[in-house]
Design a protein around this motif. Structure first.
Motif, mmCIF file in Angstrom:
data_model
loop_
_atom_site.group_PDB
_atom_site.id
_atom_site.type_symbol
_atom_site.label_atom_id
_atom_site.label_comp_id
_atom_site.label_asym_id
_atom_site.label_seq_id
_atom_site.Cartn_x
_atom_site.Cartn_y
_atom_site.Cartn_z
ATOM 1 N N ASN A 84 1.890 8.524 -12.826
ATOM 2 C CA ASN A 84 3.033 8.489 -11.914
ATOM 3 C C ASN A 84 3.961 7.332 -12.285
ATOM 4 O O ASN A 84 3.616 6.174 -12.113
ATOM 5 N N PRO A 109 3.173 2.342 -4.645
ATOM 6 C CA PRO A 109 4.247 3.338 -4.648
ATOM 7 C C PRO A 109 5.525 2.712 -4.095
ATOM 8 O O PRO A 109 5.471 1.628 -3.501
ATOM 9 N N SER A 112 6.787 6.388 -11.032
ATOM 10 C CA SER A 112 7.588 5.722 -10.002
ATOM 11 C C SER A 112 6.866 4.515 -9.398
ATOM 12 O O SER A 112 7.410 3.827 -8.552
#
Lengths: 154, 266
Positions: free
Chosen positions: B233, B261, B235
């Motif tokens: 991921n 996150p 992000s």
């Protein structure tokens, strides 16, 4: 004066404003923003949310956001209170109160602090809905809002 | 309060059902010490012993013992160990030998009992090999030094705040030094749930000099499939010593590196 607090307890906006203005006659404007838990967000039936944060970094990050606001506008005081833990719809989550001699600086700085808080301060919401729990996704509109201030700077 | 996992609700011993637990890469390191006369230690190190190569024999004993742990410890699961290594360190200040065993597997249960059994039997074998020349050897300080993987996450003796005064903690000086060389890695929110741990420790020896956040990510991804998947991921945000940085930022020994996150406060 910068006041930063991260706490599970509810805050009293009136008391916080009184604390800012107490014995001061040079403050012409206090603008405050209060964020509340909604019962609809990514899903329609939110029953509660849990706020996680990064202890230490959170306070440091809020302090820095407040300092940048002070560098940008002539401010007399900034108070930022953010709650953590489990909250239910209708509960206040965040308070930002900004005091200045004139209203425009206070309005803008309050807006600025919220925009940066939304994209820089290490808080994460997990929403509990009737159809299950999920981590709230970041919004593009929040990062766009911050970019607006960055562009204004150039 | 933490419960004894081998005792059921009726207070009776039982073997824990691990079939529902996730298969993760796990490892554990334990150590033991064996005190002996300086002459005995000298004899082992110079391989002048009548019984032959003492350390090679003790090493094989330690490896065999790790494989037999479930036969010896009643509620231990039989495990398919993927690696057992047994190392020895001569400590002239003890004086004696320190034994270290590391056991690894991809499985559903921890391997600290295997590591502890391995060092215990390796130490007993050292005793057996040397008892003709030294009857006053003392085996002691058998303990777990480090545990990685699994639901409870990574743990190491040096990184833990102990209630035992530090001066009586029998950690080898080499391992104590290693803990200053570590990078503390923390995970938050959705990422924390994905990787099934709050934090872990990355040894700087595993990183290049002038390491950056990207190198830390590579080091983590190499550790297990769970981390590799989570770091796909792009992000994810990163903070070094509680300040947000990008992936080119430098990381130094002793730093705290946090991954999380995009934030959603306010």
């Amino acid at each position: 004066m910068i006041r930063i607090r991260v706490q599970p307890e509810v805050f009293n906006a009136g008391q916080e404003i009184d604390a800012i203005t107490h014995a001061r006659s040079d403050i012409g404007a206090v603008v405050n923003f209060i964020g509340y838990v909604r019962d609809f967000n990514e899903r329609p039936d939110v029953v509660a949310l849990t706020l996680e944060h990064y202890p230490g970094m959170t306070e440091q990050s809020l302090q820095e956001i407040a300092k940048s606001a002070q560098e940008r506008w002539p401010l007399e005081a900034i108070t930022i209170i953010h709650r953590i833990g489990r909250l239910t719809p209708g509960d206040p989550i965040v308070l930002v109160a900004v005091a200045s001699a004139h209203r425009q600086a206070a309005f803008d700085a309050c807006n600025f602090v919220m925009d940066y808080l939304k994209t820089q301060a290490p808080f994460w919401k997990k929403e509990h809905s009737r159809s299950g729990d999920y981590w709230v996704a970041a919004r593009h509109s929040d990062s766009d809002a911050v970019r607006r201030w960055e562009n204004a700077n150039e | 309060m933490t419960k004894l996992t081998h005792i059921d609700s009726k207070g009776q011993a039982h073997m824990v059902d691990v079939s529902g637990k996730a298969l993760t890469a796990r490892s554990a390191t334990a150590c033991a010490s064996i005190k002996m006369r300086p002459e005995t230690l000298e004899m082992i190190m110079t391989e002048r012993h009548a019984k032959g190569d003492v350390l090679a024999t003790a090493r094989i004993a330690g490896i065999q013992a790790a494989k037999r742990t479930s036969d010896l410890i009643p509620l231990c699961h039989p495990l398919m160990l993927s690696k057992v290594s047994v190392e020895f360190e001569a400590d002239p200040e003890l004086p004696g030998m320190r034994v270290y065993a590391t056991c690894k597997l991809a499985g559903q249960t921890g391997v600290e009992m295997e590591a502890l059994t391995s060092v215990s039997v390796a130490a007993l074998t050292l005793y057996d090999m040397c008892k003709a020349v030294d009857k006053h050897m003392v085996i002691g300080e058998i303990q777990v030094l480090e545990k990685r993987g699994g639901k409870s996450g990574d743990w190491s003796l040096g990184a833990e705040e102990s209630t035992i005064p530090v001066d009586v903690l029998p950690i080898s000086s080499a391992l104590e030094k290693a803990s200053d060389q570590n990078i503390r890695v923390r995970f938050f929110a959705h990422l924390r749930e994905q990787v099934q741990r709050d934090e872990c420790v990355l040894n700087c020896h595993e990183l290049p000099i002038d390491a950056t956040v990207s190198d830390v990510i590579q080091g983590l991804v190499a550790q297990d499939a769970c981390l590799a998947q989570a770091f796909a991921n792009e992000s994810l945000l990163v903070a070094v010593n509680q300040t947000m940085v990008d992936r080119n930022a430098q990381v130094h020994p002793g730093d705290e590196v946090a991954f999380f996150p995009p934030v959603t406060g306010g």
